[in-house]
Design a protein around this motif. Structure first.
Motif, PDB file in Angstrom:
ATOM      1  N   ASP A   1       0.853  -1.192   0.000  1.00  0.00           N
ATOM      2  CA  ASP A   1       0.000   0.000   0.000  1.00  0.00           C
ATOM      3  C   ASP A   1       0.891   1.245   0.000  1.00  0.00           C
ATOM      4  O   ASP A   1       2.115   1.139  -0.103  1.00  0.00           O
ATOM      5  CB  ASP A   1      -0.991  -0.023   1.173  1.00  0.00           C
ATOM      6  CG  ASP A   1      -0.328   0.079   2.540  1.00  0.00           C
ATOM      7  OD1 ASP A   1       0.898   0.334   2.630  1.00  0.00           O
ATOM      8  OD2 ASP A   1      -1.040  -0.095   3.545  1.00  0.00           O
ATOM      9  N   SER A   2       0.294   2.405   0.115  1.00  0.00           N
ATOM     10  CA  SER A   2       1.083   3.642   0.040  1.00  0.00           C
ATOM     11  C   SER A   2       2.006   3.837   1.248  1.00  0.00           C
ATOM     12  O   SER A   2       2.897   4.669   1.214  1.00  0.00           O
ATOM     13  CB  SER A   2       0.158   4.853  -0.097  1.00  0.00           C
ATOM     14  OG  SER A   2      -0.671   4.953   1.026  1.00  0.00           O
ATOM     15  N   HIS A   3       1.805   3.031   2.294  1.00  0.00           N
ATOM     16  CA  HIS A   3       2.672   3.082   3.476  1.00  0.00           C
ATOM     17  C   HIS A   3       3.724   1.973   3.429  1.00  0.00           C
ATOM     18  O   HIS A   3       4.358   1.689   4.437  1.00  0.00           O
ATOM     19  CB  HIS A   3       1.835   2.961   4.745  1.00  0.00           C
ATOM     20  CG  HIS A   3       0.775   4.013   4.855  1.00  0.00           C
ATOM     21  ND1 HIS A   3       1.045   5.339   5.057  1.00  0.00           N
ATOM     22  CD2 HIS A   3      -0.575   3.924   4.741  1.00  0.00           C
ATOM     23  CE1 HIS A   3      -0.079   6.037   5.096  1.00  0.00           C
ATOM     24  NE2 HIS A   3      -1.080   5.192   4.891  1.00  0.00           N
ATOM     25  N   GLN A   4       3.856   1.352   2.252  1.00  0.00           N
ATOM     26  CA  GLN A   4       4.819   0.268   2.011  1.00  0.00           C
ATOM     27  C   GLN A   4       4.560  -0.975   2.866  1.00  0.00           C
ATOM     28  O   GLN A   4       5.469  -1.754   3.123  1.00  0.00           O
ATOM     29  CB  GLN A   4       6.259   0.762   2.192  1.00  0.00           C
ATOM     30  CG  GLN A   4       6.633   1.876   1.237  1.00  0.00           C
ATOM     31  CD  GLN A   4       6.347   1.532  -0.219  1.00  0.00           C
ATOM     32  OE1 GLN A   4       6.747   0.503  -0.701  1.00  0.00           O
ATOM     33  NE2 GLN A   4       5.620   2.398  -0.911  1.00  0.00           N
TER      34      GLN A   4
ATOM     35  N   VAL B   1      -5.851  -8.130  -4.918  1.00  0.00           N
ATOM     36  CA  VAL B   1      -6.957  -8.322  -5.854  1.00  0.00           C
ATOM     37  C   VAL B   1      -8.100  -7.366  -5.534  1.00  0.00           C
ATOM     38  O   VAL B   1      -8.656  -6.723  -6.432  1.00  0.00           O
ATOM     39  CB  VAL B   1      -7.438  -9.792  -5.847  1.00  0.00           C
ATOM     40  CG1 VAL B   1      -8.773  -9.937  -6.555  1.00  0.00           C
ATOM     41  CG2 VAL B   1      -6.391 -10.693  -6.487  1.00  0.00           C
ATOM     42  N   ASP B   2      -8.442  -7.235  -4.261  1.00  0.00           N
ATOM     43  CA  ASP B   2      -9.525  -6.321  -3.867  1.00  0.00           C
ATOM     44  C   ASP B   2      -9.198  -4.889  -4.286  1.00  0.00           C
ATOM     45  O   ASP B   2     -10.053  -4.170  -4.805  1.00  0.00           O
ATOM     46  CB  ASP B   2      -9.751  -6.368  -2.357  1.00  0.00           C
ATOM     47  CG  ASP B   2     -10.320  -7.691  -1.879  1.00  0.00           C
ATOM     48  OD1 ASP B   2     -10.852  -8.462  -2.708  1.00  0.00           O
ATOM     49  OD2 ASP B   2     -10.217  -7.959  -0.664  1.00  0.00           O
ATOM     50  N   ARG B   3      -7.967  -4.492  -4.056  1.00  0.00           N
ATOM     51  CA  ARG B   3      -7.534  -3.136  -4.416  1.00  0.00           C
ATOM     52  C   ARG B   3      -7.552  -2.950  -5.933  1.00  0.00           C
ATOM     53  O   ARG B   3      -7.984  -1.917  -6.436  1.00  0.00           O
ATOM     54  CB  ARG B   3      -6.132  -2.912  -3.864  1.00  0.00           C
ATOM     55  CG  ARG B   3      -5.618  -1.515  -4.023  1.00  0.00           C
ATOM     56  CD  ARG B   3      -4.216  -1.464  -3.488  1.00  0.00           C
ATOM     57  NE  ARG B   3      -3.795  -0.105  -3.224  1.00  0.00           N
ATOM     58  CZ  ARG B   3      -2.527   0.259  -3.230  1.00  0.00           C
ATOM     59  NH1 ARG B   3      -1.580  -0.632  -3.465  1.00  0.00           N
ATOM     60  NH2 ARG B   3      -2.191   1.496  -2.980  1.00  0.00           N
ATOM     61  N   PHE B   4      -7.102  -3.949  -6.664  1.00  0.00           N
ATOM     62  CA  PHE B   4      -7.099  -3.889  -8.124  1.00  0.00           C
ATOM     63  C   PHE B   4      -8.529  -3.710  -8.649  1.00  0.00           C
ATOM     64  O   PHE B   4      -8.794  -2.828  -9.462  1.00  0.00           O
ATOM     65  CB  PHE B   4      -6.472  -5.170  -8.693  1.00  0.00           C
ATOM     66  CG  PHE B   4      -6.493  -5.240 -10.192  1.00  0.00           C
ATOM     67  CD1 PHE B   4      -5.615  -4.487 -10.948  1.00  0.00           C
ATOM     68  CD2 PHE B   4      -7.389  -6.075 -10.843  1.00  0.00           C
ATOM     69  CE1 PHE B   4      -5.634  -4.556 -12.328  1.00  0.00           C
ATOM     70  CE2 PHE B   4      -7.416  -6.147 -12.226  1.00  0.00           C
ATOM     71  CZ  PHE B   4      -6.534  -5.393 -12.970  1.00  0.00           C
ATOM     72  N   ILE B   5      -9.454  -4.522  -8.165  1.00  0.00           N
ATOM     73  CA  ILE B   5     -10.845  -4.437  -8.616  1.00  0.00           C
ATOM     74  C   ILE B   5     -11.430  -3.066  -8.274  1.00  0.00           C
ATOM     75  O   ILE B   5     -12.099  -2.441  -9.101  1.00  0.00           O
ATOM     76  CB  ILE B   5     -11.694  -5.571  -8.023  1.00  0.00           C
ATOM     77  CG1 ILE B   5     -11.257  -6.909  -8.620  1.00  0.00           C
ATOM     78  CG2 ILE B   5     -13.183  -5.338  -8.256  1.00  0.00           C
ATOM     79  CD1 ILE B   5     -11.876  -8.124  -7.947  1.00  0.00           C
TER      80      ILE B   5
ATOM     81  N   GLU C   1      -2.875   9.536  -8.876  1.00  0.00           N
ATOM     82  CA  GLU C   1      -4.186  10.182  -8.763  1.00  0.00           C
ATOM     83  C   GLU C   1      -5.226   9.235  -8.166  1.00  0.00           C
ATOM     84  O   GLU C   1      -6.082   9.653  -7.401  1.00  0.00           O
ATOM     85  CB  GLU C   1      -4.658  10.659 -10.130  1.00  0.00           C
ATOM     86  CG  GLU C   1      -3.825  11.785 -10.693  1.00  0.00           C
ATOM     87  CD  GLU C   1      -4.235  12.142 -12.111  1.00  0.00           C
ATOM     88  OE1 GLU C   1      -5.399  11.895 -12.475  1.00  0.00           O
ATOM     89  OE2 GLU C   1      -3.386  12.665 -12.840  1.00  0.00           O
ATOM     90  N   PHE C   2      -5.151   7.960  -8.526  1.00  0.00           N
ATOM     91  CA  PHE C   2      -6.118   6.995  -8.012  1.00  0.00           C
ATOM     92  C   PHE C   2      -5.889   6.684  -6.541  1.00  0.00           C
ATOM     93  O   PHE C   2      -6.819   6.387  -5.812  1.00  0.00           O
ATOM     94  CB  PHE C   2      -6.073   5.697  -8.828  1.00  0.00           C
ATOM     95  CG  PHE C   2      -6.749   5.818 -10.147  1.00  0.00           C
ATOM     96  CD1 PHE C   2      -8.120   5.646 -10.260  1.00  0.00           C
ATOM     97  CD2 PHE C   2      -6.028   6.132 -11.278  1.00  0.00           C
ATOM     98  CE1 PHE C   2      -8.753   5.779 -11.478  1.00  0.00           C
ATOM     99  CE2 PHE C   2      -6.648   6.259 -12.509  1.00  0.00           C
ATOM    100  CZ  PHE C   2      -8.023   6.084 -12.609  1.00  0.00           C
ATOM    101  N   LEU C   3      -4.644   6.771  -6.100  1.00  0.00           N
ATOM    102  CA  LEU C   3      -4.331   6.410  -4.722  1.00  0.00           C
ATOM    103  C   LEU C   3      -4.550   7.543  -3.734  1.00  0.00           C
ATOM    104  O   LEU C   3      -4.632   7.300  -2.533  1.00  0.00           O
ATOM    105  CB  LEU C   3      -2.888   5.916  -4.627  1.00  0.00           C
ATOM    106  CG  LEU C   3      -2.568   4.659  -5.418  1.00  0.00           C
ATOM    107  CD1 LEU C   3      -1.123   4.254  -5.176  1.00  0.00           C
ATOM    108  CD2 LEU C   3      -3.504   3.528  -5.075  1.00  0.00           C
ATOM    109  N   ASP C   4      -4.648   8.767  -4.204  1.00  0.00           N
ATOM    110  CA  ASP C   4      -4.779   9.912  -3.309  1.00  0.00           C
ATOM    111  C   ASP C   4      -5.905   9.748  -2.295  1.00  0.00           C
ATOM    112  O   ASP C   4      -5.699   9.889  -1.099  1.00  0.00           O
ATOM    113  CB  ASP C   4      -4.971  11.211  -4.087  1.00  0.00           C
ATOM    114  CG  ASP C   4      -3.669  11.722  -4.666  1.00  0.00           C
ATOM    115  OD1 ASP C   4      -2.597  11.252  -4.235  1.00  0.00           O
ATOM    116  OD2 ASP C   4      -3.731  12.584  -5.555  1.00  0.00           O
TER     117      ASP C   4
END
Length: 141
Positions: A66-69, A78-82, A117-120
């Motif tokens: 994730d963004s916090h490594q 998979v959940d995050r991708f979907i 942009e998607f992770l912000d």
């Protein structure tokens, strides 16, 4: 393989490039220039091709942290991708298997090209399952 990615099984190395935007999408007045630009970008199919060695067959470039490594579990990835594909696609109507392969490829390329942009706002709202955890995608308060 997650059902979302199954539509790509209908394509092989000769037809997978059919999912890229057409050469006419470049908008130049020269057919030759449009075709050359399209051919130059044909490598982009690697960004939406399923990775058969990865859980869910999501593309190999998709982050495992994730963004916090923090390392995401395979299901968390998979959940995050979907979730991100649904945002880029504009939401799914009904069954994931009814998604347009061209639209899905375009959404995945959009995520690849604009991941920041998607992770912000995504990270602030959702806690993905981390490696070693058992809870799945809980909403934070």
């Amino acid at each position: 393989m997650i059902p979302l990615m199954e539509c790509f099984l209908e394509y092989d190395e000769d037809t997978i490039t059919d999912l890229l935007p057409s050469p006419r999408s470049y908008g130049w007045d020269s057919d030759l220039m449009n075709d050359m630009a399209w051919a130059h970008n044909a490598y982009k199919v690697i960004f939406f091709e399923p990775d058969f060695e990865r859980y869910g067959c999501i593309p190999s470039w998709f982050p495992t942290t994730d963004s916090h490594q923090r390392k995401l579990s395979p299901q968390g990835q998979v959940d995050r991708f979907i979730y991100l594909v649904e945002r880029a696609y504009g939401g799914f109507l009904g069954d994931h298997q009814d998604v347009s392969p061209e639209g899905l490829a375009e959404a995945i390329l959009e995520i690849y090209n604009n991941m920041g942009e998607f992770l912000d706002d995504e990270e602030a709202m959702i806690a993905w399952e981390l490696l070693g955890e058992t809870n799945v995608s809980d909403e934070k308060e």
